[in-house]
Design a protein around this motif. Sequence first.
Motif, PDB file in Angstrom:
ATOM      1  N   TRP A  24       0.835  -1.207   0.000  1.00 44.20           N
ATOM      2  CA  TRP A  24       0.000   0.000   0.000  1.00 44.20           C
ATOM      3  C   TRP A  24       0.872   1.261   0.000  1.00 44.20           C
ATOM      4  O   TRP A  24       0.528   2.253  -0.652  1.00 44.20           O
ATOM      5  N   GLN A  25       1.984   1.237   0.709  1.00 42.18           N
ATOM      6  CA  GLN A  25       2.878   2.397   0.687  1.00 42.18           C
ATOM      7  C   GLN A  25       3.376   2.662  -0.730  1.00 42.18           C
ATOM      8  O   GLN A  25       3.434   3.820  -1.168  1.00 42.18           O
ATOM      9  N   GLU A  26       3.736   1.612  -1.430  1.00 42.66           N
ATOM     10  CA  GLU A  26       4.196   1.770  -2.818  1.00 42.66           C
ATOM     11  C   GLU A  26       3.083   2.325  -3.697  1.00 42.66           C
ATOM     12  O   GLU A  26       3.337   3.144  -4.596  1.00 42.66           O
ATOM     13  N   THR A  27       1.848   1.876  -3.456  1.00 42.32           N
ATOM     14  CA  THR A  27       0.701   2.360  -4.223  1.00 42.32           C
ATOM     15  C   THR A  27       0.513   3.860  -4.021  1.00 42.32           C
ATOM     16  O   THR A  27       0.264   4.610  -4.984  1.00 42.32           O
ATOM     17  N   ARG A  31       1.475   7.395  -6.704  1.00 49.11           N
ATOM     18  CA  ARG A  31       0.521   8.473  -6.973  1.00 49.11           C
ATOM     19  C   ARG A  31       0.961   9.784  -6.329  1.00 49.11           C
ATOM     20  O   ARG A  31       0.160  10.709  -6.179  1.00 49.11           O
ATOM     21  N   GLY A  32       2.229   9.832  -5.899  1.00 47.33           N
ATOM     22  CA  GLY A  32       2.790  11.071  -5.382  1.00 47.33           C
ATOM     23  C   GLY A  32       2.439  11.398  -3.951  1.00 47.33           C
ATOM     24  O   GLY A  32       2.567  12.551  -3.523  1.00 47.33           O
ATOM     25  N   GLY A  33       2.006  10.399  -3.180  1.00 49.04           N
ATOM     26  CA  GLY A  33       1.636  10.650  -1.796  1.00 49.04           C
ATOM     27  C   GLY A  33       2.325   9.711  -0.833  1.00 49.04           C
ATOM     28  O   GLY A  33       3.171   8.902  -1.220  1.00 49.04           O
ATOM     29  N   ASP A  60      -7.285  12.582  -3.810  1.00 54.02           N
ATOM     30  CA  ASP A  60      -6.486  13.145  -4.900  1.00 54.02           C
ATOM     31  C   ASP A  60      -6.896  12.622  -6.269  1.00 54.02           C
ATOM     32  O   ASP A  60      -6.402  13.106  -7.295  1.00 54.02           O
ATOM     33  N   ASP A  61      -7.780  11.620  -6.273  1.00 54.35           N
ATOM     34  CA  ASP A  61      -8.201  11.031  -7.547  1.00 54.35           C
ATOM     35  C   ASP A  61      -9.604  10.454  -7.378  1.00 54.35           C
ATOM     36  O   ASP A  61      -9.787   9.398  -6.792  1.00 54.35           O
TER      37      ASP A  61
END
Length: 214
Positions: A24-27, A31-33, A60-61
């Motif tokens: 999840w951190q990579e996800t 996305r820049g967060g 953010d999306d």
Amino acid sequence: MTGALIFDFDGTLVDTEAAVLVAWQETFRERGGELPLDVWHTVIGTQHTAAAMFELLAKDDEHLDKVAIRTGVRARVTELLASEGPRPGVKEYLEDAHEQGLRLAIASSSTGDWVATHLNRLGLADAFEAVLTGDLHEAKPSPDLYLAALAALDLPPSEAIAFEDSPHGVTAAKAAGLKCVAVPNPITAVLNFDHADLVLDSLADEPLSALLSR
């Protein structure tokens, strides 16, 4: 007299928590967060992880492809866990439990297919008499999973000990009337386990016979 041990799965028997967090951190980073760890801590041991993550990402999306994200996260978790074995002391506890005639069960908020996949991968599927999962019972911190495990074993809560890695899990076990040993993993070690009957850094720190003598 103790007749059974009931284990949480994720983070307790196997440190799946770290792999799920990394995925999840990579996800988020793609996305820049960044994933706030304080939010992550609130969903450990529950079924709310994906929903909480999507809620954060949607800020953010608004047009998230949730199916693609779920698929990607799960694939990454599977990759990270390919060589991950049981946590230290787990195999010894299971072997000692069988030698002492104790019955074994799992009470996990995760789905049955997730738990079964990893039990089979680790060669532990036959070790447990009952496996209760969150796709058939209300997830922790509700006591339902532990109550279902006790019913499957036909034992009163006074004759079983629960093992957990999260405060939500401890809450569930205590609400079902069990004594509970907390064995925090590296992610949950910073959380409060004052409501557990005993806290161990690792099952390898205390043999099962010594724990039972308490």
